[in-house]
Design a protein around this motif. Structure first.
Motif, PDB file in Angstrom:
ATOM      1  N   GLN B 100       0.854  -1.175   0.000  1.00 40.87           N
ATOM      2  CA  GLN B 100       0.000   0.000   0.000  1.00 40.87           C
ATOM      3  C   GLN B 100       0.885   1.218   0.000  1.00 40.87           C
ATOM      4  O   GLN B 100       2.022   1.164   0.477  1.00 40.87           O
ATOM      5  CB  GLN B 100      -0.871   0.022   1.265  1.00 40.87           C
ATOM      6  N   ARG B 101       0.394   2.331  -0.505  1.00 45.34           N
ATOM      7  CA  ARG B 101       1.212   3.532  -0.472  1.00 45.34           C
ATOM      8  C   ARG B 101       1.423   3.998   0.963  1.00 45.34           C
ATOM      9  O   ARG B 101       0.460   4.125   1.727  1.00 45.34           O
ATOM     10  CB  ARG B 101       0.543   4.646  -1.275  1.00 45.34           C
ATOM     11  N   VAL B 102       2.657   4.258   1.320  1.00 40.94           N
ATOM     12  CA  VAL B 102       3.009   4.714   2.662  1.00 40.94           C
ATOM     13  C   VAL B 102       3.779   6.022   2.539  1.00 40.94           C
ATOM     14  O   VAL B 102       4.738   6.110   1.771  1.00 40.94           O
ATOM     15  CB  VAL B 102       3.876   3.687   3.411  1.00 40.94           C
ATOM     16  N   VAL B 103       3.338   7.037   3.272  1.00 40.52           N
ATOM     17  CA  VAL B 103       4.095   8.281   3.403  1.00 40.52           C
ATOM     18  C   VAL B 103       4.799   8.232   4.747  1.00 40.52           C
ATOM     19  O   VAL B 103       4.154   8.070   5.787  1.00 40.52           O
ATOM     20  CB  VAL B 103       3.163   9.502   3.316  1.00 40.52           C
ATOM     21  N   SER B 104       6.128   8.328   4.739  1.00 37.80           N
ATOM     22  CA  SER B 104       6.900   8.263   5.990  1.00 37.80           C
ATOM     23  C   SER B 104       7.426   9.634   6.357  1.00 37.80           C
ATOM     24  O   SER B 104       8.149  10.255   5.571  1.00 37.80           O
ATOM     25  CB  SER B 104       8.093   7.309   5.843  1.00 37.80           C
ATOM     26  N   ILE B 105       7.069  10.093   7.538  1.00 40.11           N
ATOM     27  CA  ILE B 105       7.662  11.312   8.071  1.00 40.11           C
ATOM     28  C   ILE B 105       8.856  10.880   8.901  1.00 40.11           C
ATOM     29  O   ILE B 105       8.707  10.142   9.871  1.00 40.11           O
ATOM     30  CB  ILE B 105       6.634  12.114   8.884  1.00 40.11           C
ATOM     31  N   VAL B 106      10.037  11.301   8.451  1.00 42.32           N
ATOM     32  CA  VAL B 106      11.275  10.797   9.045  1.00 42.32           C
ATOM     33  C   VAL B 106      11.844  11.820  10.022  1.00 42.32           C
ATOM     34  O   VAL B 106      11.955  13.008   9.704  1.00 42.32           O
ATOM     35  CB  VAL B 106      12.309  10.456   7.949  1.00 42.32           C
ATOM     36  N   TYR B 107      12.171  11.364  11.214  1.00 44.66           N
ATOM     37  CA  TYR B 107      12.867  12.162  12.219  1.00 44.66           C
ATOM     38  C   TYR B 107      14.320  11.729  12.252  1.00 44.66           C
ATOM     39  O   TYR B 107      14.658  10.641  11.810  1.00 44.66           O
ATOM     40  CB  TYR B 107      12.214  11.967  13.594  1.00 44.66           C
ATOM     41  N   TRP B 108      15.178  12.604  12.776  1.00 48.77           N
ATOM     42  CA  TRP B 108      16.534  12.148  13.047  1.00 48.77           C
ATOM     43  C   TRP B 108      16.942  12.527  14.455  1.00 48.77           C
ATOM     44  O   TRP B 108      16.519  13.543  14.994  1.00 48.77           O
ATOM     45  CB  TRP B 108      17.546  12.590  12.005  1.00 48.77           C
ATOM     46  N   ALA B 109      17.736  11.633  15.040  1.00 48.63           N
ATOM     47  CA  ALA B 109      18.213  11.830  16.396  1.00 48.63           C
ATOM     48  C   ALA B 109      19.732  11.799  16.367  1.00 48.63           C
ATOM     49  O   ALA B 109      20.333  10.992  15.664  1.00 48.63           O
ATOM     50  CB  ALA B 109      17.679  10.730  17.308  1.00 48.63           C
ATOM     51  N   LEU B 110      20.351  12.694  17.120  1.00 45.89           N
ATOM     52  CA  LEU B 110      21.804  12.692  17.276  1.00 45.89           C
ATOM     53  C   LEU B 110      22.097  12.370  18.734  1.00 45.89           C
ATOM     54  O   LEU B 110      21.525  12.970  19.641  1.00 45.89           O
ATOM     55  CB  LEU B 110      22.388  14.052  16.890  1.00 45.89           C
ATOM     56  N   VAL B 111      22.963  11.408  18.926  1.00 47.60           N
ATOM     57  CA  VAL B 111      23.129  10.806  20.240  1.00 47.60           C
ATOM     58  C   VAL B 111      24.509  11.145  20.797  1.00 47.60           C
ATOM     59  O   VAL B 111      25.518  11.034  20.091  1.00 47.60           O
ATOM     60  CB  VAL B 111      22.943   9.277  20.124  1.00 47.60           C
ATOM     61  N   LYS B 112      24.548  11.571  22.036  1.00 46.09           N
ATOM     62  CA  LYS B 112      25.818  11.875  22.712  1.00 46.09           C
ATOM     63  C   LYS B 112      26.504  10.575  23.136  1.00 46.09           C
ATOM     64  O   LYS B 112      25.846   9.556  23.319  1.00 46.09           O
ATOM     65  CB  LYS B 112      25.547  12.742  23.944  1.00 46.09           C
ATOM     66  N   PRO B 113      27.832  10.632  23.334  1.00 44.00           N
ATOM     67  CA  PRO B 113      28.567   9.383  23.616  1.00 44.00           C
ATOM     68  C   PRO B 113      28.086   8.660  24.877  1.00 44.00           C
ATOM     69  O   PRO B 113      28.018   7.425  24.882  1.00 44.00           O
ATOM     70  CB  PRO B 113      30.024   9.843  23.763  1.00 44.00           C
ATOM     71  N   ASP B 114      27.713   9.412  25.931  1.00 43.81           N
ATOM     72  CA  ASP B 114      27.280   8.719  27.155  1.00 43.81           C
ATOM     73  C   ASP B 114      25.942   8.016  26.929  1.00 43.81           C
ATOM     74  O   ASP B 114      25.681   6.965  27.490  1.00 43.81           O
ATOM     75  CB  ASP B 114      27.208   9.691  28.338  1.00 43.81           C
ATOM     76  N   GLU B 115      25.072   8.624  26.083  1.00 41.05           N
ATOM     77  CA  GLU B 115      23.813   7.968  25.737  1.00 41.05           C
ATOM     78  C   GLU B 115      24.074   6.746  24.854  1.00 41.05           C
ATOM     79  O   GLU B 115      23.506   5.674  25.056  1.00 41.05           O
ATOM     80  CB  GLU B 115      22.895   8.931  24.972  1.00 41.05           C
ATOM     81  N   ALA B 116      24.948   6.925  23.839  1.00 39.09           N
ATOM     82  CA  ALA B 116      25.212   5.845  22.887  1.00 39.09           C
ATOM     83  C   ALA B 116      25.733   4.607  23.610  1.00 39.09           C
ATOM     84  O   ALA B 116      25.431   3.470  23.230  1.00 39.09           O
ATOM     85  CB  ALA B 116      26.195   6.299  21.818  1.00 39.09           C
ATOM     86  N   ALA B 117      26.500   4.830  24.687  1.00 36.67           N
ATOM     87  CA  ALA B 117      27.062   3.701  25.426  1.00 36.67           C
ATOM     88  C   ALA B 117      25.972   2.863  26.087  1.00 36.67           C
ATOM     89  O   ALA B 117      26.172   1.686  26.397  1.00 36.67           O
ATOM     90  CB  ALA B 117      28.039   4.218  26.487  1.00 36.67           C
ATOM     91  N   LEU B 118      24.788   3.472  26.300  1.00 40.11           N
ATOM     92  CA  LEU B 118      23.683   2.758  26.947  1.00 40.11           C
ATOM     93  C   LEU B 118      22.777   2.030  25.967  1.00 40.11           C
ATOM     94  O   LEU B 118      21.845   1.343  26.361  1.00 40.11           O
ATOM     95  CB  LEU B 118      22.816   3.754  27.745  1.00 40.11           C
ATOM     96  N   ALA B 119      23.011   2.225  24.668  1.00 38.70           N
ATOM     97  CA  ALA B 119      22.091   1.681  23.664  1.00 38.70           C
ATOM     98  C   ALA B 119      22.058   0.151  23.725  1.00 38.70           C
ATOM     99  O   ALA B 119      23.076  -0.506  23.910  1.00 38.70           O
ATOM    100  CB  ALA B 119      22.518   2.144  22.275  1.00 38.70           C
ATOM    101  N   ARG B 120      20.857  -0.377  23.571  1.00 42.29           N
ATOM    102  CA  ARG B 120      20.665  -1.829  23.582  1.00 42.29           C
ATOM    103  C   ARG B 120      20.916  -2.415  22.203  1.00 42.29           C
ATOM    104  O   ARG B 120      20.570  -1.815  21.185  1.00 42.29           O
ATOM    105  CB  ARG B 120      19.208  -2.144  23.918  1.00 42.29           C
ATOM    106  N   GLU B 121      21.479  -3.605  22.153  1.00 37.11           N
ATOM    107  CA  GLU B 121      21.510  -4.378  20.909  1.00 37.11           C
ATOM    108  C   GLU B 121      20.867  -5.733  21.174  1.00 37.11           C
ATOM    109  O   GLU B 121      21.022  -6.297  22.260  1.00 37.11           O
ATOM    110  CB  GLU B 121      22.953  -4.583  20.414  1.00 37.11           C
ATOM    111  N   THR B 122      20.133  -6.220  20.209  1.00 34.15           N
ATOM    112  CA  THR B 122      19.533  -7.549  20.307  1.00 34.15           C
ATOM    113  C   THR B 122      19.764  -8.240  18.964  1.00 34.15           C
ATOM    114  O   THR B 122      20.411  -7.676  18.076  1.00 34.15           O
ATOM    115  CB  THR B 122      18.017  -7.459  20.570  1.00 34.15           C
ATOM    116  N   ASP B 123      19.198  -9.430  18.793  1.00 29.69           N
ATOM    117  CA  ASP B 123      19.322 -10.111  17.503  1.00 29.69           C
ATOM    118  C   ASP B 123      18.764  -9.256  16.375  1.00 29.69           C
ATOM    119  O   ASP B 123      19.273  -9.275  15.252  1.00 29.69           O
ATOM    120  CB  ASP B 123      18.538 -11.435  17.526  1.00 29.69           C
ATOM    121  N   ASN B 124      17.698  -8.531  16.667  1.00 25.27           N
ATOM    122  CA  ASN B 124      17.010  -7.797  15.612  1.00 25.27           C
ATOM    123  C   ASN B 124      17.227  -6.285  15.664  1.00 25.27           C
ATOM    124  O   ASN B 124      16.588  -5.543  14.918  1.00 25.27           O
ATOM    125  CB  ASN B 124      15.512  -8.109  15.639  1.00 25.27           C
ATOM    126  N   VAL B 125      18.103  -5.838  16.543  1.00 26.46           N
ATOM    127  CA  VAL B 125      18.495  -4.422  16.579  1.00 26.46           C
ATOM    128  C   VAL B 125      20.012  -4.390  16.640  1.00 26.46           C
ATOM    129  O   VAL B 125      20.613  -4.900  17.586  1.00 26.46           O
ATOM    130  CB  VAL B 125      17.927  -3.689  17.818  1.00 26.46           C
TER     131      VAL B 125
END
Lengths: 233, 233
Positions: B100-125
């Protein structure tokens, strides 16, 4: 409001998508000599907000790209097909419209003087000074404020000012664009000096026609004044 | 494609609205010392594009603002709540999605190093180098290219670089942000001189901790590195 749906009901409906367009042109208003920013608005002929003025726009049809929908709105409303037509921002607050939630993707167009002179006006399409639009329908005052803010920012770091000018222009005409956008007068000698130092401005051998005792030289902009969409272009 | 609807049928359905988020952080990759741009992607667990990686996102629910939906996507995918989260662009081509036609409104986030260190990774992320994401689902390669282009432009005229840095940083760390974003090395002495002349950078009395024989001084950014939404803020 007459058309307000039940809140829990509207929270279940998927948001509707609309395209709106903010169109800016520089125009003299006949009384003062300095041109100012103007924009065309459309009178609403039905509820909600019947008889209030609004930005040109309408629902996004399934078979039309966002940019094509914006160009069509513009053409149908004003007869214009300006070169500068760019996506501005998507407005998606929950209560923008009383009947159903509407997400509006807003484009903006900057119109050159020769194009602006061709713009149509009717009973329900009229040009307003951008700083005197009165109360508009929906959240359109907020959208106009946002567009003016972006324009003021963007003249400072980009070549967007030339989208308001013809192929050849005097340095005073460039200053008039900046003055109209920034809403303040600029020192002519300083401005002239800065502009002469800019790499994308080229003097021509021509002078402005007219009855002036010392006709000013015409310049050309040699960069690209159109929207820069990078990999989307 | 398995899920492709009849063309005339999909041209009658109203476009669907989705929110996606491009998330950038600076990370060393363990092998080279210079940090580079990284971004988290989500593995698709169903058709279309099953098993390909995609930007985090999903349909816009009726009761959520655009910004709230982006923040929730981000939080659910990575556990992050970065300060810098801004609307990037709306992508609305006719054939972005097979069903189906999808219109995506895209945001962007910029992450500081202390935040990035907390990011989760999983099998699918999983986090990927921004210049090595491979083939993504839908038009997400185009969206990533657009985001990188905007980022390269924006570091040149705004203070967006500081969104990647902690509260205190060395001038070499600022240079590393510019080098990672622009994808080229910059002359340290020139860069240092330009930065010392910038009005919004303030020297502190502190020095970087560590085993270096001459610890470099720490600086603070005194302007606002967050997104500037003007009248929307």
């Amino acid at each position: 409001m007459v058309y307000a749906a039940n809140v829990s009901e509207r929270r279940r409906q998927p948001p509707e998508l609309a395209i709106s367009t903010v169109i800016f042109a520089l125009r003299g208003d006949g009384e003062e000599s300095r041109p100012t920013l103007w924009m065309p608005l459309v009178r609403r002929t039905r509820q909600p907000y019947q008889d209030l003025w609004a930005l040109p726009g309408g629902p996004l049809s399934a078979a039309e790209s966002l940019q094509d929908a914006a160009a069509r709105n513009l053409q149908e409303t004003t007869g214009l097909q300006p070169d500068y037509l760019e996506q501005l921002y998507a407005f998606g607050g929950l209560d923008r419209s009383p009947a159903q939630r509407v997400v509006s993707i807003v484009y903006w167009a900057l119109v050159k003087p020769d194009e602006a002179a061709l713009a149509r006006e009717t009973d329900n399409v009229r040009w307003f000074r951008a700083d005197g639009v009165g109360q508009l329908a929906f959240d359109h005052n907020q959208i106009v404020d946002y567009a003016l803010w972006r324009l003021r920012n963007k003249v400072a770091y980009s070549s967007i000012a030339y989208a308001f000018l013809g192929e050849k222009f005097t340095l005073a005409q460039v200053r008039e664009v900046y003055e109209a956008v920034l809403g303040k007068t600029l020192d002519p000698a300083n401005f002239r000096r800065q502009l002469r130092a800019a790499p994308d401005i080229q003097a021509t051998d021509e002078y402005l026609q007219g009855g002036r005792h010392r006709p000013p030289r015409l310049f050309r902009y040699t960069g690209s004044a159109g929207p820069k969409n990078g990999p989307l272009a």
